[in-house]
Motif scaffolding. Sequence first.
Motif, mmCIF file in Angstrom:
data_model
loop_
_atom_site.group_PDB
_atom_site.id
_atom_site.type_symbol
_atom_site.label_atom_id
_atom_site.label_comp_id
_atom_site.label_asym_id
_atom_site.label_seq_id
_atom_site.Cartn_x
_atom_site.Cartn_y
_atom_site.Cartn_z
ATOM 1 N N THR A 135 0.913 -1.088 0.070
ATOM 2 C CA THR A 135 0.057 0.073 0.030
ATOM 3 C C THR A 135 0.826 1.310 -0.068
ATOM 4 O OG1 THR A 135 -1.828 -1.181 1.151
ATOM 5 C CG2 THR A 135 -1.843 1.284 1.279
ATOM 6 N N LEU A 136 1.840 1.256 0.676
ATOM 7 C CA LEU A 136 2.841 2.697 0.924
ATOM 8 C C LEU A 136 3.866 2.636 -0.146
ATOM 9 C CD1 LEU A 136 3.293 2.340 4.799
ATOM 10 C CD2 LEU A 136 1.476 3.812 3.638
ATOM 11 N N PRO A 137 4.104 3.894 -0.501
ATOM 12 C CA PRO A 137 3.446 5.129 0.132
ATOM 13 C C PRO A 137 2.227 5.355 -0.298
ATOM 14 C CG PRO A 137 4.883 5.566 -1.675
ATOM 15 C CD PRO A 137 4.992 4.126 -1.599
ATOM 16 N N LEU A 138 1.353 6.430 0.363
ATOM 17 C CA LEU A 138 0.048 6.792 0.016
ATOM 18 C C LEU A 138 0.471 8.362 -0.820
ATOM 19 C CD1 LEU A 138 -1.929 6.395 3.438
ATOM 20 C CD2 LEU A 138 -1.672 4.819 1.265
ATOM 21 N N ASP A 139 0.181 7.860 -2.174
ATOM 22 C CA ASP A 139 0.749 9.108 -3.139
ATOM 23 C C ASP A 139 -0.486 9.783 -3.798
ATOM 24 O OD1 ASP A 139 3.578 9.565 -4.921
ATOM 25 O OD2 ASP A 139 1.506 10.067 -5.831
ATOM 26 N N ILE A 140 -0.246 11.226 -3.791
ATOM 27 C CA ILE A 140 -1.462 11.934 -4.168
ATOM 28 C C ILE A 140 -2.012 11.447 -5.740
ATOM 29 C CG2 ILE A 140 -0.166 13.877 -5.139
ATOM 30 C CD1 ILE A 140 -3.609 14.071 -3.007
ATOM 31 N N GLN A 141 -0.952 11.282 -6.518
ATOM 32 C CA GLN A 141 -1.172 10.745 -7.858
ATOM 33 C C GLN A 141 -2.023 9.618 -7.892
ATOM 34 O OE1 GLN A 141 -0.684 12.968 -10.286
ATOM 35 N NE2 GLN A 141 0.025 12.021 -11.954
ATOM 36 N N CYS A 142 -1.790 8.533 -7.042
ATOM 37 C CA CYS A 142 -2.889 7.447 -7.205
ATOM 38 C C CYS A 142 -4.177 7.750 -6.740
ATOM 39 C CB CYS A 142 -2.169 6.684 -6.036
ATOM 40 S SG CYS A 142 -0.575 5.805 -6.200
ATOM 41 N N SER A 143 -4.304 8.899 -5.890
ATOM 42 C CA SER A 143 -5.708 9.254 -5.358
ATOM 43 C C SER A 143 -6.369 9.910 -6.850
ATOM 44 C CB SER A 143 -5.631 10.317 -4.495
ATOM 45 O OG SER A 143 -5.101 9.586 -3.168
ATOM 46 N N SER A 144 -5.414 10.818 -7.433
ATOM 47 C CA SER A 144 -6.308 11.700 -8.396
ATOM 48 C C SER A 144 -6.365 10.780 -9.574
ATOM 49 C CB SER A 144 -5.169 12.935 -8.935
ATOM 50 O OG SER A 144 -4.020 12.447 -9.138
ATOM 51 N N GLN A 145 -5.558 10.235 -10.160
ATOM 52 C CA GLN A 145 -5.631 9.152 -11.308
ATOM 53 C C GLN A 145 -6.965 8.249 -11.084
ATOM 54 O OE1 GLN A 145 -4.641 10.136 -14.232
ATOM 55 N NE2 GLN A 145 -6.209 8.585 -14.983
ATOM 56 N N ALA A 146 -6.914 7.469 -9.830
ATOM 57 C CA ALA A 146 -8.026 6.852 -9.474
ATOM 58 C C ALA A 146 -9.389 7.242 -9.584
ATOM 59 C CB ALA A 146 -7.935 6.355 -8.096
ATOM 60 N N ILE A 147 -9.306 8.545 -9.045
ATOM 61 C CA ILE A 147 -10.845 9.324 -9.128
ATOM 62 C C ILE A 147 -11.099 9.541 -10.648
ATOM 63 C CG2 ILE A 147 -12.055 11.431 -8.611
ATOM 64 C CD1 ILE A 147 -10.196 11.455 -5.926
ATOM 65 N N ASP A 148 -10.040 9.787 -11.401
ATOM 66 C CA ASP A 148 -10.433 10.509 -12.903
ATOM 67 C C ASP A 148 -10.881 9.125 -13.477
ATOM 68 O OD1 ASP A 148 -10.493 12.874 -14.124
ATOM 69 O OD2 ASP A 148 -8.713 12.127 -15.365
#
Length: 409
Positions: free
Chosen positions: A324-337
């Motif tokens: 899981t780690l690191p919790l990266d902001i790019q993983c969040s943004s691209q997942a949402i998109d």
Amino acid sequence: MPSASSLLPKSPSTLSSAAIAKTDIYKSIERLVNWLEERDYRAFDTFDGLNAKFVRPLTFNNPLLRIVLQQGVRRFPLNLRPLLGISPERSTKGMGFLARGFIRLYQTTGEEVWRNRAESMLLWLIENQSPGYSGACWGNHFDYQSRSVFVTKLSPSVVWTSLIGHVFLDAFEQFENERYLQTAISACEHIVKDLGTYSEDDALCIHYFPTSTHQVHNANTLGASLLARVASYTHNYSWRELAEKAILYTAKHQREDFSWYYGEESNLHWVDNFHTAYVLDCFKYYGEATGDDRFDRQMMDGYNFWKTTFFLPDGTPRYYNHKTLPLDIQCSSQAIDTLAFFRNRDPESLSLAVKVARWTIDHMQAPTGYFYYRRYSRWIVNKTPTLHWGQATMFCALTGLYKALRESE
């Protein structure tokens, strides 16, 4: 910026869960836009370490020392950039994602302020192309040292160029300005004339940089997706054929568990969240632009692998397929998109996108409005304000999700 209350119901006690989600997401967008505007859309970049004017001379142009400096600046939990002489800047990819987000806000609200901001950023991108190539293209505002290649400032990347090309197509479709279509066409000219390809039987892989020969799947499919989408307007069969062969290359290299390595060289054999999502988006763009559904099975198998592998029950986006780690902001943004993009193929995608957005807003957005770069643990957080890797991608993703939620009402 218009307040959330001007667009959404005022009484939280009477709102449905979907309406509450829209309210929370819009308020997050509002805080982020205010932060960006106060800084004239300038921030740092994850890989801008070689802009360290006080330290860069000590690398003596040695590739290993350049990597040490670049990765040291990127990975250190505290933001060392102001001490090293690295200043916040605008970036081409960041401005592209911001322009797409403002287009989405205009599509959702009809307010001219968002159109004006989108078109201002599109003009900036037209004026800030990488010079000396066969068509419109864009690169970094810093030198970059990878494991395999040294890329000088302004050298174009097919990833940057394709993502920005898609934004110009979005703008053409929305605003019907022929200049935007011509810019996307010009980007395809660059891909075809300046970037090489790797041949494998009846398939081709588009190179990442003009100087690169490595097979990287998100780069290959991004180039293919732009070629296919532009060809749907220009009826350029050769571009359509190249796109098909590039998609075929990545389809053939899907692994038994339906994942893709980042790249095919032995030192590129990892599977991560956001690069997988890029590939999925590109398969979908290709299919929708061409009407060719031969790769739908690979796309949906890959999508189901991605969806079941990279998210914890509370919406936390994992980085790798094995940890899981690191919790990266790019993983969040691209997942949402990507989840919002696949809503017509997966009825559960929007609910998961909202989960990811809520987790990210709760755990990665600063009180001032910007998003942190990474969390390494509960206590160790890299709070560096990066532009394209964080602020721009999250703005684009949240506006896309907000738009999707409004359309699903």
